[in-house]
Write a protein that holds these residues in place. Structure first.
Motif, PDB file in Angstrom:
ATOM      1  N   CYS A 100       0.883  -1.176   0.000  1.00  0.00           N
ATOM      2  CA  CYS A 100       0.000   0.000   0.000  1.00  0.00           C
ATOM      3  C   CYS A 100       0.917   1.222   0.000  1.00  0.00           C
ATOM      4  O   CYS A 100       1.174   1.832   1.037  1.00  0.00           O
ATOM      5  CB  CYS A 100      -0.897  -0.048   1.230  1.00  0.00           C
ATOM      6  SG  CYS A 100      -2.150   1.252   1.289  1.00  0.00           S
ATOM      7  N   TRP A 101       1.440   1.546  -1.182  1.00  0.00           N
ATOM      8  CA  TRP A 101       2.496   2.546  -1.341  1.00  0.00           C
ATOM      9  C   TRP A 101       1.884   3.902  -1.664  1.00  0.00           C
ATOM     10  O   TRP A 101       1.511   4.175  -2.797  1.00  0.00           O
ATOM     11  CB  TRP A 101       3.458   2.089  -2.431  1.00  0.00           C
ATOM     12  CG  TRP A 101       4.771   2.798  -2.466  1.00  0.00           C
ATOM     13  CD1 TRP A 101       5.184   3.709  -3.394  1.00  0.00           C
ATOM     14  CD2 TRP A 101       5.857   2.644  -1.545  1.00  0.00           C
ATOM     15  NE1 TRP A 101       6.454   4.138  -3.104  1.00  0.00           N
ATOM     16  CE2 TRP A 101       6.906   3.493  -1.971  1.00  0.00           C
ATOM     17  CE3 TRP A 101       6.045   1.863  -0.395  1.00  0.00           C
ATOM     18  CZ2 TRP A 101       8.113   3.590  -1.290  1.00  0.00           C
ATOM     19  CZ3 TRP A 101       7.252   1.960   0.283  1.00  0.00           C
ATOM     20  CH2 TRP A 101       8.263   2.813  -0.175  1.00  0.00           C
ATOM     21  N   TYR A 102       1.718   4.746  -0.646  1.00  0.00           N
ATOM     22  CA  TYR A 102       1.132   6.082  -0.802  1.00  0.00           C
ATOM     23  C   TYR A 102      -0.305   6.025  -1.313  1.00  0.00           C
ATOM     24  O   TYR A 102      -0.778   6.988  -1.911  1.00  0.00           O
ATOM     25  CB  TYR A 102       1.988   6.959  -1.719  1.00  0.00           C
ATOM     26  CG  TYR A 102       3.335   7.298  -1.122  1.00  0.00           C
ATOM     27  CD1 TYR A 102       3.501   8.447  -0.344  1.00  0.00           C
ATOM     28  CD2 TYR A 102       4.426   6.474  -1.325  1.00  0.00           C
ATOM     29  CE1 TYR A 102       4.736   8.750   0.211  1.00  0.00           C
ATOM     30  CE2 TYR A 102       5.666   6.762  -0.772  1.00  0.00           C
ATOM     31  CZ  TYR A 102       5.818   7.903  -0.006  1.00  0.00           C
ATOM     32  OH  TYR A 102       7.050   8.196   0.554  1.00  0.00           O
ATOM     33  N   GLY A 132       3.787   2.971   2.563  1.00  0.00           N
ATOM     34  CA  GLY A 132       4.518   4.223   2.464  1.00  0.00           C
ATOM     35  C   GLY A 132       3.536   5.376   2.544  1.00  0.00           C
ATOM     36  O   GLY A 132       2.426   5.289   2.001  1.00  0.00           O
ATOM     37  N   PHE A 133       3.926   6.458   3.219  1.00  0.00           N
ATOM     38  CA  PHE A 133       3.037   7.627   3.345  1.00  0.00           C
ATOM     39  C   PHE A 133       3.840   8.835   3.820  1.00  0.00           C
ATOM     40  O   PHE A 133       4.939   8.697   4.365  1.00  0.00           O
ATOM     41  CB  PHE A 133       1.890   7.339   4.311  1.00  0.00           C
ATOM     42  CG  PHE A 133       2.320   6.815   5.662  1.00  0.00           C
ATOM     43  CD1 PHE A 133       2.575   7.673   6.720  1.00  0.00           C
ATOM     44  CD2 PHE A 133       2.488   5.456   5.864  1.00  0.00           C
ATOM     45  CE1 PHE A 133       2.977   7.188   7.953  1.00  0.00           C
ATOM     46  CE2 PHE A 133       2.885   4.950   7.091  1.00  0.00           C
ATOM     47  CZ  PHE A 133       3.136   5.823   8.143  1.00  0.00           C
ATOM     48  N   GLN A 134       3.258  10.023   3.620  1.00  0.00           N
ATOM     49  CA  GLN A 134       3.868  11.248   4.118  1.00  0.00           C
ATOM     50  C   GLN A 134       3.533  11.411   5.596  1.00  0.00           C
ATOM     51  O   GLN A 134       2.431  11.056   6.042  1.00  0.00           O
ATOM     52  CB  GLN A 134       3.371  12.466   3.341  1.00  0.00           C
ATOM     53  CG  GLN A 134       3.804  12.499   1.890  1.00  0.00           C
ATOM     54  CD  GLN A 134       2.736  11.985   0.945  1.00  0.00           C
ATOM     55  OE1 GLN A 134       1.788  11.332   1.363  1.00  0.00           O
ATOM     56  NE2 GLN A 134       2.882  12.280  -0.339  1.00  0.00           N
ATOM     57  N   THR A 177      10.810   2.958   9.070  1.00  0.00           N
ATOM     58  CA  THR A 177      11.827   3.846   8.517  1.00  0.00           C
ATOM     59  C   THR A 177      11.198   5.204   8.247  1.00  0.00           C
ATOM     60  O   THR A 177      10.135   5.275   7.636  1.00  0.00           O
ATOM     61  CB  THR A 177      12.398   3.283   7.194  1.00  0.00           C
ATOM     62  OG1 THR A 177      12.916   1.983   7.420  1.00  0.00           O
ATOM     63  CG2 THR A 177      13.487   4.185   6.644  1.00  0.00           C
ATOM     64  N   VAL A 178      11.848   6.260   8.704  1.00  0.00           N
ATOM     65  CA  VAL A 178      11.384   7.626   8.436  1.00  0.00           C
ATOM     66  C   VAL A 178      12.562   8.412   7.879  1.00  0.00           C
ATOM     67  O   VAL A 178      13.640   8.414   8.466  1.00  0.00           O
ATOM     68  CB  VAL A 178      10.851   8.310   9.705  1.00  0.00           C
ATOM     69  CG1 VAL A 178      10.426   9.749   9.392  1.00  0.00           C
ATOM     70  CG2 VAL A 178       9.685   7.530  10.300  1.00  0.00           C
ATOM     71  N   THR A 189       7.449  17.454   3.764  1.00  0.00           N
ATOM     72  CA  THR A 189       7.215  16.614   4.933  1.00  0.00           C
ATOM     73  C   THR A 189       8.125  15.385   4.883  1.00  0.00           C
ATOM     74  O   THR A 189       8.527  14.942   3.804  1.00  0.00           O
ATOM     75  CB  THR A 189       5.758  16.120   4.994  1.00  0.00           C
ATOM     76  OG1 THR A 189       5.473  15.371   3.805  1.00  0.00           O
ATOM     77  CG2 THR A 189       4.782  17.284   5.082  1.00  0.00           C
ATOM     78  N   PRO A 190       8.430  14.801   6.055  1.00  0.00           N
ATOM     79  CA  PRO A 190       9.121  13.514   6.067  1.00  0.00           C
ATOM     80  C   PRO A 190       8.242  12.429   5.446  1.00  0.00           C
ATOM     81  O   PRO A 190       7.036  12.607   5.263  1.00  0.00           O
ATOM     82  CB  PRO A 190       9.362  13.246   7.560  1.00  0.00           C
ATOM     83  CG  PRO A 190       9.234  14.571   8.222  1.00  0.00           C
ATOM     84  CD  PRO A 190       8.231  15.333   7.406  1.00  0.00           C
ATOM     85  N   HIS A 191       8.868  11.292   5.147  1.00  0.00           N
ATOM     86  CA  HIS A 191       8.156  10.155   4.576  1.00  0.00           C
ATOM     87  C   HIS A 191       8.434   8.923   5.438  1.00  0.00           C
ATOM     88  O   HIS A 191       9.556   8.747   5.926  1.00  0.00           O
ATOM     89  CB  HIS A 191       8.612   9.893   3.142  1.00  0.00           C
ATOM     90  CG  HIS A 191       8.188  10.960   2.192  1.00  0.00           C
ATOM     91  ND1 HIS A 191       7.423  10.704   1.068  1.00  0.00           N
ATOM     92  CD2 HIS A 191       8.392  12.294   2.192  1.00  0.00           C
ATOM     93  CE1 HIS A 191       7.192  11.825   0.424  1.00  0.00           C
ATOM     94  NE2 HIS A 191       7.772  12.806   1.083  1.00  0.00           N
ATOM     95  N   ALA A 192       7.420   8.085   5.611  1.00  0.00           N
ATOM     96  CA  ALA A 192       7.545   6.902   6.455  1.00  0.00           C
ATOM     97  C   ALA A 192       7.284   5.644   5.644  1.00  0.00           C
ATOM     98  O   ALA A 192       6.428   5.626   4.751  1.00  0.00           O
ATOM     99  CB  ALA A 192       6.565   6.973   7.627  1.00  0.00           C
ATOM    100  N   PHE A 193       8.017   4.580   5.988  1.00  0.00           N
ATOM    101  CA  PHE A 193       7.881   3.282   5.330  1.00  0.00           C
ATOM    102  C   PHE A 193       7.797   2.206   6.411  1.00  0.00           C
ATOM    103  O   PHE A 193       8.711   2.086   7.242  1.00  0.00           O
ATOM    104  CB  PHE A 193       9.067   3.019   4.398  1.00  0.00           C
ATOM    105  CG  PHE A 193       9.426   4.211   3.555  1.00  0.00           C
ATOM    106  CD1 PHE A 193       8.552   4.681   2.595  1.00  0.00           C
ATOM    107  CD2 PHE A 193      10.617   4.889   3.764  1.00  0.00           C
ATOM    108  CE1 PHE A 193       8.862   5.800   1.830  1.00  0.00           C
ATOM    109  CE2 PHE A 193      10.941   6.001   3.002  1.00  0.00           C
ATOM    110  CZ  PHE A 193      10.058   6.468   2.039  1.00  0.00           C
TER     111      PHE A 193
END
Length: 200
Positions: A100-102, A132-134, A177-178, A189-193
């Motif tokens: 579920c990538w963004y 993955g998301f912002q 992971t950020v 913004t940062p991104h998180a996985f």
């Protein structure tokens, strides 16, 4: 706007070494030939990358226009139209991986528990979820993106809150992971996985 979107992000992976590393690690956790679905696949760029890493991957998206591009650019991959909130075409425990990538960024927060329950349902025990998301608290609205008469809302999420919801749904956290925003690429913004596992 599908063609404009696909053109804009066509070579995005080339400038994202951390994202590629997360996907490579995920593909190793799932294992070569693992059955994976890329939810909200859009024009299929992530789907194609995961296939190149050795996964048996298919894509799903709501947009016919996005799927037309995905099929054109990835002729050996199966793409289907549908909602990730209701994966009727997939039996319980039938997949080794869910990506579920963004794509959860368009799901209202109140619908996330049901979404995550559906992810858990289709995963086999020991299967892995990649998200993955912002990162953030305030949604971002795009009015008339690329000049098209539509409005898009992008929800930002906090990784710790997402982990809470995912563990409540039954997942076990494997990796978080950020990375900071890449301002040279226009990010704010940062991104998180996240990688999570369905317990055996």
């Amino acid at each position: 706007m599908a063609d404009d979107y696909a053109d804009l992000f066509r070579d995005e992976a080339a400038g994202q070494p951390l994202e590629r590393a997360v996907m490579r690690a995920y593909s190793e956790l799932v294992g070569a030939g693992g059955r994976v679905i890329d939810l909200g696949c859009g024009p299929g760029r992530v789907t194609g990358y995961l296939a190149a890493l050795g996964l048996s991957v298919s894509g799903l998206d709501l947009s016919k226009s996005m799927l037309a591009i995905a099929r054109r650019e990835n002729p050996g991959i199966r793409f289907e139209q549908g909602s990730m909130l209701k994966l009727d075409g997939h039996a319980d425990g039938s997949l080794d991986g869910v990506v579920c990538w963004y794509s959860s960024i368009h799901t209202p927060v109140g619908e996330l528990p049901g979404l995550f329950a559906e992810f858990l349902r289709v995963l086999a025990p020991g299967g892995h979820l990649l998200m993955g998301f912002q990162v953030g608290d305030v949604p971002r609205r795009h009015d008339r993106p690329w000049g098209h008469p539509v409005a898009l809302d992008f929800e930002r999420r906090r990784p710790e809150r997402m982990i809470e919801l995912l563990t409540a749904a039954g997942f076990a956290e494997q990796s978080r992971t950020v990375r900071e925003a890449n301002t040279e690429r226009g990010e704010t913004t940062p991104h998180a996985f996240l990688i999570l596992r369905k317990p055996l």
